[in-house]
Design a protein around this motif. Sequence first.
Motif, PDB file in Angstrom:
ATOM      1  N   ALA A  74      11.006  11.781  -5.010  1.00  0.00           N
ATOM      2  CA  ALA A  74      11.872  11.639  -3.840  1.00  0.00           C
ATOM      3  C   ALA A  74      11.223  10.711  -2.817  1.00  0.00           C
ATOM      4  CB  ALA A  74      12.138  12.999  -3.216  1.00  0.00           C
ATOM      5  N   TRP A  75      12.017   9.770  -2.290  1.00  0.00           N
ATOM      6  CA  TRP A  75      11.564   8.808  -1.295  1.00  0.00           C
ATOM      7  C   TRP A  75      12.557   8.776  -0.141  1.00  0.00           C
ATOM      8  CZ3 TRP A  75       6.935   6.668  -2.493  1.00  0.00           C
ATOM      9  CH2 TRP A  75       6.568   6.595  -3.830  1.00  0.00           C
ATOM     10  N   LYS A  76      12.092   8.362   1.023  1.00  0.00           N
ATOM     11  CA  LYS A  76      13.002   8.082   2.127  1.00  0.00           C
ATOM     12  C   LYS A  76      12.659   6.701   2.674  1.00  0.00           C
ATOM     13  CE  LYS A  76      10.273  10.505   5.647  1.00  0.00           C
ATOM     14  NZ  LYS A  76      10.295  11.543   6.663  1.00  0.00           N
ATOM     15  N   GLN A 132       8.851   5.819   1.761  1.00  0.00           N
ATOM     16  CA  GLN A 132       7.816   6.801   2.074  1.00  0.00           C
ATOM     17  C   GLN A 132       8.110   8.049   1.248  1.00  0.00           C
ATOM     18  OE1 GLN A 132       7.841   8.888   5.975  1.00  0.00           O
ATOM     19  NE2 GLN A 132       5.859   7.909   6.239  1.00  0.00           N
ATOM     20  N   ALA A 133       7.087   8.618   0.656  1.00  0.00           N
ATOM     21  CA  ALA A 133       7.255   9.797  -0.182  1.00  0.00           C
ATOM     22  C   ALA A 133       7.753  10.967   0.647  1.00  0.00           C
ATOM     23  CB  ALA A 133       5.933  10.154  -0.837  1.00  0.00           C
ATOM     24  N   VAL A 134       8.655  11.722   0.073  1.00  0.00           N
ATOM     25  CA  VAL A 134       9.147  12.943   0.705  1.00  0.00           C
ATOM     26  C   VAL A 134       8.286  14.082   0.226  1.00  0.00           C
ATOM     27  CG1 VAL A 134      11.119  14.512   0.909  1.00  0.00           C
ATOM     28  CG2 VAL A 134      11.490  12.041   0.844  1.00  0.00           C
ATOM     29  N   ARG A 163       0.856  -1.178   0.000  1.00  0.00           N
ATOM     30  CA  ARG A 163       0.000   0.000   0.000  1.00  0.00           C
ATOM     31  C   ARG A 163       0.890   1.226   0.000  1.00  0.00           C
ATOM     32  NH1 ARG A 163       0.794   1.256   5.213  1.00  0.00           N
ATOM     33  NH2 ARG A 163       0.574  -0.308   6.794  1.00  0.00           N
ATOM     34  N   ASN A 164       0.495   2.197  -0.770  1.00  0.00           N
ATOM     35  CA  ASN A 164       1.266   3.422  -0.855  1.00  0.00           C
ATOM     36  C   ASN A 164       0.293   4.579  -0.816  1.00  0.00           C
ATOM     37  OD1 ASN A 164       3.327   5.184  -1.085  1.00  0.00           O
ATOM     38  ND2 ASN A 164       3.824   4.717  -3.213  1.00  0.00           N
ATOM     39  N   SER A 165      -0.247   4.812   0.365  1.00  0.00           N
ATOM     40  CA  SER A 165      -1.272   5.829   0.510  1.00  0.00           C
ATOM     41  C   SER A 165      -0.715   7.234   0.360  1.00  0.00           C
ATOM     42  CB  SER A 165      -1.960   5.687   1.869  1.00  0.00           C
ATOM     43  OG  SER A 165      -1.003   5.835   2.902  1.00  0.00           O
ATOM     44  N   ASN A 166       0.588   7.377   0.457  1.00  0.00           N
ATOM     45  CA  ASN A 166       1.192   8.692   0.329  1.00  0.00           C
ATOM     46  C   ASN A 166       2.082   8.729  -0.910  1.00  0.00           C
ATOM     47  OD1 ASN A 166       2.991   6.912   1.437  1.00  0.00           O
ATOM     48  ND2 ASN A 166       3.875   8.351   2.878  1.00  0.00           N
ATOM     49  N   ALA A 167       1.459   8.654  -2.071  1.00  0.00           N
ATOM     50  CA  ALA A 167       2.194   8.650  -3.318  1.00  0.00           C
ATOM     51  C   ALA A 167       2.992   9.941  -3.453  1.00  0.00           C
ATOM     52  CB  ALA A 167       1.239   8.501  -4.491  1.00  0.00           C
ATOM     53  N   ALA A 168       4.203   9.814  -3.934  1.00  0.00           N
ATOM     54  CA  ALA A 168       5.075  10.969  -4.072  1.00  0.00           C
ATOM     55  C   ALA A 168       4.704  11.767  -5.310  1.00  0.00           C
ATOM     56  CB  ALA A 168       6.517  10.509  -4.163  1.00  0.00           C
ATOM     57  N   PRO A 169       4.742  13.077  -5.192  1.00  0.00           N
ATOM     58  CA  PRO A 169       4.476  13.895  -6.372  1.00  0.00           C
ATOM     59  C   PRO A 169       5.671  13.859  -7.326  1.00  0.00           C
ATOM     60  CG  PRO A 169       5.074  15.288  -4.518  1.00  0.00           C
ATOM     61  CD  PRO A 169       4.985  13.875  -4.002  1.00  0.00           C
TER      62      PRO A 169
END
Length: 101
Positions: free
Chosen positions: A77-79, A94-96, A28-34
């Motif tokens: 960008a991801w962390k 997790q999306a930055v 699950r990736n509820s916080n997709a990175a822009p």
Amino acid sequence: MEGKGTTEATERPSAPTVEGTHTPRKRRNSNAAPLRYFLIKPGSLPAKPELGQEMASEGEALIEAFRTGQSFYTLTAWKAVPEVNGGNPVIVKQAVAQKMT
């Protein structure tokens, strides 16, 4: 002519299924990175990409890249963050969030 010929042409074959198997799902990736859009820095080589001017949108990047004959990059960008999944620690991306300047 019979009507069943037209229905056969529009039907799609279904994928074969096997009992007891499942399709792996993405995490699950509820916080997709822009996505961010950058023109290539003049003089940059594909082997060593350098970011040039940032564009506000994909459409703007497409137009400017076409107008100037350049290519453009998309950047996300991801962390890495720890997450406990059923007692087992795992590292997930997790999306930055993009900071407004």
